[in-house]
Design a protein around this motif. Structure first.
Motif, PDB file in Angstrom:
ATOM      1  N   THR A  52     -17.080   2.961   4.736  1.00  4.02           N
ATOM      2  CA  THR A  52     -17.549   1.869   3.873  1.00  4.02           C
ATOM      3  C   THR A  52     -16.812   1.895   2.538  1.00  4.02           C
ATOM      4  N   ARG A  53     -16.531   3.096   2.019  1.00  5.29           N
ATOM      5  CA  ARG A  53     -15.777   3.188   0.768  1.00  5.29           C
ATOM      6  C   ARG A  53     -14.339   2.716   0.979  1.00  5.29           C
ATOM      7  N   GLY A  54     -13.827   2.937   2.185  1.00  2.00           N
ATOM      8  CA  GLY A  54     -12.475   2.488   2.489  1.00  2.00           C
ATOM      9  C   GLY A  54     -12.344   0.980   2.406  1.00  2.00           C
ATOM     10  N   LEU A  55     -13.398   0.273   2.814  1.00  2.00           N
ATOM     11  CA  LEU A  55     -13.362  -1.187   2.737  1.00  2.00           C
ATOM     12  C   LEU A  55     -13.343  -1.640   1.281  1.00  2.00           C
ATOM     13  N   LEU A  56     -14.125  -0.971   0.437  1.00  3.82           N
ATOM     14  CA  LEU A  56     -14.110  -1.295  -0.988  1.00  3.82           C
ATOM     15  C   LEU A  56     -12.742  -0.994  -1.591  1.00  3.82           C
ATOM     16  N   ARG A  57     -12.137   0.123  -1.158  1.00  5.27           N
ATOM     17  CA  ARG A  57     -10.803   0.468  -1.646  1.00  5.27           C
ATOM     18  C   ARG A  57      -9.772  -0.567  -1.192  1.00  5.27           C
ATOM     19  N   ALA A  58      -9.950  -1.071   0.026  1.00  6.56           N
ATOM     20  CA  ALA A  58      -9.034  -2.104   0.526  1.00  6.56           C
ATOM     21  C   ALA A  58      -9.113  -3.359  -0.344  1.00  6.56           C
ATOM     22  N   GLU A  59     -10.316  -3.718  -0.751  1.00  8.45           N
ATOM     23  CA  GLU A  59     -10.480  -4.901  -1.598  1.00  8.45           C
ATOM     24  C   GLU A  59      -9.856  -4.675  -2.970  1.00  8.45           C
ATOM     25  N   ARG A  60     -10.053  -3.457  -3.537  1.00  6.79           N
ATOM     26  CA  ARG A  60      -9.455  -3.149  -4.840  1.00  6.79           C
ATOM     27  C   ARG A  60      -7.931  -3.088  -4.733  1.00  6.79           C
ATOM     28  N   LEU A  61      -7.436  -2.487  -3.635  1.00  2.02           N
ATOM     29  CA  LEU A  61      -5.990  -2.400  -3.440  1.00  2.02           C
ATOM     30  C   LEU A  61      -5.376  -3.788  -3.317  1.00  2.02           C
ATOM     31  N   SER A  62      -6.052  -4.688  -2.615  1.00  5.24           N
ATOM     32  CA  SER A  62      -5.549  -6.058  -2.477  1.00  5.24           C
ATOM     33  C   SER A  62      -5.425  -6.730  -3.841  1.00  5.24           C
ATOM     34  N   ARG A  63      -6.446  -6.563  -4.688  1.00  7.01           N
ATOM     35  CA  ARG A  63      -6.392  -7.168  -6.024  1.00  7.01           C
ATOM     36  C   ARG A  63      -5.264  -6.552  -6.851  1.00  7.01           C
ATOM     37  N   LEU A 103      -6.929  -8.435   5.951  1.00  8.02           N
ATOM     38  CA  LEU A 103      -7.536  -7.204   5.444  1.00  8.02           C
ATOM     39  C   LEU A 103      -6.827  -6.726   4.181  1.00  8.02           C
ATOM     40  N   LEU A 104      -5.502  -6.831   4.182  1.00  9.12           N
ATOM     41  CA  LEU A 104      -4.663  -6.456   3.043  1.00  9.12           C
ATOM     42  C   LEU A 104      -3.501  -7.447   2.959  1.00  9.12           C
ATOM     43  N   PRO A 105      -2.889  -7.581   1.782  1.00 10.62           N
ATOM     44  CA  PRO A 105      -1.651  -8.369   1.711  1.00 10.62           C
ATOM     45  C   PRO A 105      -0.482  -7.522   2.238  1.00 10.62           C
ATOM     46  N   PHE A 106      -0.408  -7.398   3.550  1.00 14.11           N
ATOM     47  CA  PHE A 106       0.578  -6.509   4.164  1.00 14.11           C
ATOM     48  C   PHE A 106       2.013  -6.902   3.778  1.00 14.11           C
ATOM     49  N   HIS A 107       2.243  -8.174   3.520  1.00 16.08           N
ATOM     50  CA  HIS A 107       3.593  -8.615   3.160  1.00 16.08           C
ATOM     51  C   HIS A 107       4.039  -8.050   1.815  1.00 16.08           C
ATOM     52  N   LEU A 108       3.111  -7.494   1.044  1.00 17.33           N
ATOM     53  CA  LEU A 108       3.459  -6.873  -0.243  1.00 17.33           C
ATOM     54  C   LEU A 108       3.717  -5.374  -0.096  1.00 17.33           C
ATOM     55  N   LEU A 109       3.904  -4.912   1.140  1.00 17.22           N
ATOM     56  CA  LEU A 109       4.224  -3.501   1.410  1.00 17.22           C
ATOM     57  C   LEU A 109       5.612  -3.443   2.057  1.00 17.22           C
ATOM     58  N   PRO A 110       6.661  -3.787   1.337  1.00 20.45           N
ATOM     59  CA  PRO A 110       7.986  -3.938   1.949  1.00 20.45           C
ATOM     60  C   PRO A 110       8.625  -2.642   2.413  1.00 20.45           C
ATOM     61  N   ASN A 111       8.147  -1.488   1.894  1.00 24.25           N
ATOM     62  CA  ASN A 111       8.766  -0.197   2.236  1.00 24.25           C
ATOM     63  C   ASN A 111       7.860   0.683   3.092  1.00 24.25           C
ATOM     64  N   LEU A 112       6.802   0.105   3.651  1.00 26.21           N
ATOM     65  CA  LEU A 112       5.895   0.897   4.480  1.00 26.21           C
ATOM     66  C   LEU A 112       6.624   1.385   5.728  1.00 26.21           C
ATOM     67  N   ILE A 113       6.551   2.694   5.976  1.00 18.95           N
ATOM     68  CA  ILE A 113       7.239   3.304   7.117  1.00 18.95           C
ATOM     69  C   ILE A 113       6.264   3.636   8.243  1.00 18.95           C
ATOM     70  N   THR A 114       5.070   4.120   7.889  1.00 15.75           N
ATOM     71  CA  THR A 114       4.097   4.560   8.898  1.00 15.75           C
ATOM     72  C   THR A 114       2.797   3.797   8.761  1.00 15.75           C
TER      73      THR A 114
END
Length: 427
Positions: A52-63, A103-114
């Motif tokens: 549940t905390r991970g979902l809150l972190r996902a929302e904060r990370l998106s912002r 869930l996240l703005p994945f397009h803003l993670l241009p260097n994600l490897i894993t």
């Protein structure tokens, strides 16, 4: 927050020393601007969202990413696990949040490897699969896609497999590692989708894991054509194999093409081994054998996986000249080695330690699942093996059977261990 005149290298060194202490990194990030910049590199390099905390972190990370897109370039690894949303009417109840492109703005993670997806549900029907490949397609530098215990409430039936093979992104990143383990979803659709639509995404694969629990392990056959296609570059293969009797009952993923290919072989194990023999760069091979748990007497050793493995290893031209490690997950049923004999164990030991054929081979690892027959349920159950003497007795029995590994002139290391019940889920 203060500004410092110390060299930037000093601050990077401080951040590197505290890399494993994320709390300390967050604290020093508040002390001055230089440390903030250095700490961010470590704090954002690997992110885990869980519960549940991970979902809150996902929302904060998106912002945060939308406010400061440059931070997204720092993220190299992302693990999403068991995201839960608390029910608004019942605080004691939570439900799983599925993976979606929103869930996240994945397009803003241009260097994600894993990208590691663990215990995560997908939406029902074709949309769940579309969401998965859409997320992968928005990550241009993705190299490792790890799917462990991905779930779908109602897995798609075989008749619906082809419904959405023409949808999804026009391009996927070039993968170096692909893991598909456990779970209950139409994962074979992903195999077909990659094979038919995105061969350039898989033809440079170096590591692949396709491993399922006993009730679905026959589904691994659906990945054989993909493994065959990625063959030239594959260095590490981890695959679960089972007997044809399990395939007949549970092999929903077997297409008509695969079934036609299987007909040309004496048994399923030979089909798997023959296709694996086409991987010239293979260095590590892990085979997880799960015999049919409903048969009190399993297949004869001539129809077992080790016989098939020996036949491939004994080819006039060694199939895996770079092989360094062979790991076998095998079964001990009431003190008897399933589909094995002492003579077959010695045969395998001698061929694998022949330095003229396999000069790099160094380790044979055996992971043994001890099982007992439950007459009332008519099924094999895993024995807990809670006492150390019990485990040692099993280890010694298997060490004696494969003792030639260490006795041969080109001997290698023999590593034997008994699997605990908690490890059994990975089959």
């Amino acid at each position: 927050m203060t500004k410092s005149t110390l060299p930037l290298d000093v601050f990077f060194h401080i951040a590197e020393e505290l890399e494993d202490d994320r709390t300390a990194l967050r604290h020093i990030a508040l002390t001055n601007r230089s440390l903030l910049s250095c700490a961010r590199c470590s704090l954002y390099s690997s992110i885990t969202l869980s519960g549940t905390r991970g979902l809150l972190r996902a929302e904060r990370l998106s912002r945060t990413l939308r406010a400061e897109p440059k931070l997204g370039a720092l993220v190299k690894s992302l693990r999403i696990s068991r995201l839960m949303r608390q029910d608004r009417y019942d605080s004691g109840y939570s439900y799983g949040v599925p993976l979606t492109p929103d869930l996240l703005p994945f397009h803003l993670l241009p260097n994600l490897i894993t990208l590691n997806l663990h215990s995560l549900p997908l939406k029902k029907g074709p949309q769940g699969f579309v969401d998965l490949v859409t997320v992968a397609g928005s990550l241009p530098r993705l190299e490792a896609l790890l799917c462990d215990d991905v779930m779908q409430d109602v897995p798609e039936p075989e008749s619906d497999m082809h419904m959405h093979l023409g949808v999804g992104p026009s391009r996927l990143p070039v993968l170096r590692e692909l893991v598909v383990k456990d779970g209950a979803w139409a994962h074979w659709t992903l195999a077909m989708y990659l094979l038919l639509n995105h061969r350039s995404s898989i033809d440079q694969l170096e590591r692949i894991t396709v491993s399922f629990p006993s009730r679905a392990s026959a589904d691994g056959l659906a990945w054989i054509p993909l493994i065959r296609t990625a063959g030239p570059h594959l260095r590490v293969v981890n695959i679960a194999i089972t007997d044809a009797s399990v395939r007949v009952r549970h092999g929903r993923a077997c297409s008509s093409t695969i079934k036609a290919e299987l007909d040309a072989y004496r048994n399923d194990h030979l089909y798997v081994m023959d296709n694996l023999s086409r991987l010239p760069a293979l260095q590590t091979l892990q085979l997880k054998y799960y015999p049919d748990p409903s048969l009190q007497t399993g297949p004869a050793q001539s129809d077992g996986p080790i016989e098939a493995l020996c036949e491939v290893l004994e080819h006039p031209s060694p199939p895996w000249p770079r092989l360094e490690r062979l790991e076998l997950w095998l079964v001990d049923q009431d003190g008897t080695m399933a589909a094995l004999s002492d003579a077959l164990c010695t045969r395998l030991a001698r061929v694998i330690t022949d330095k003229t054929r396999y000069p790099r081979f160094a380790t044979l690892a055996l992971r043994v699942s001890a099982q007992c027959w439950n007459a009332s349920a008519a099924v094999w159950y895993m024995t807990p093996m809670s006492s150390k003497p019990e485990r040692l007795a099993v280890v010694e029995r298997w060490k004696r059977a494969f003792g030639a590994v260490e006795r041969e002139p080109g001997g290698a290391v023999l590593d034997v261990a008994v699997l605990h019940v908690s490890n059994h889920r990975g089959w």
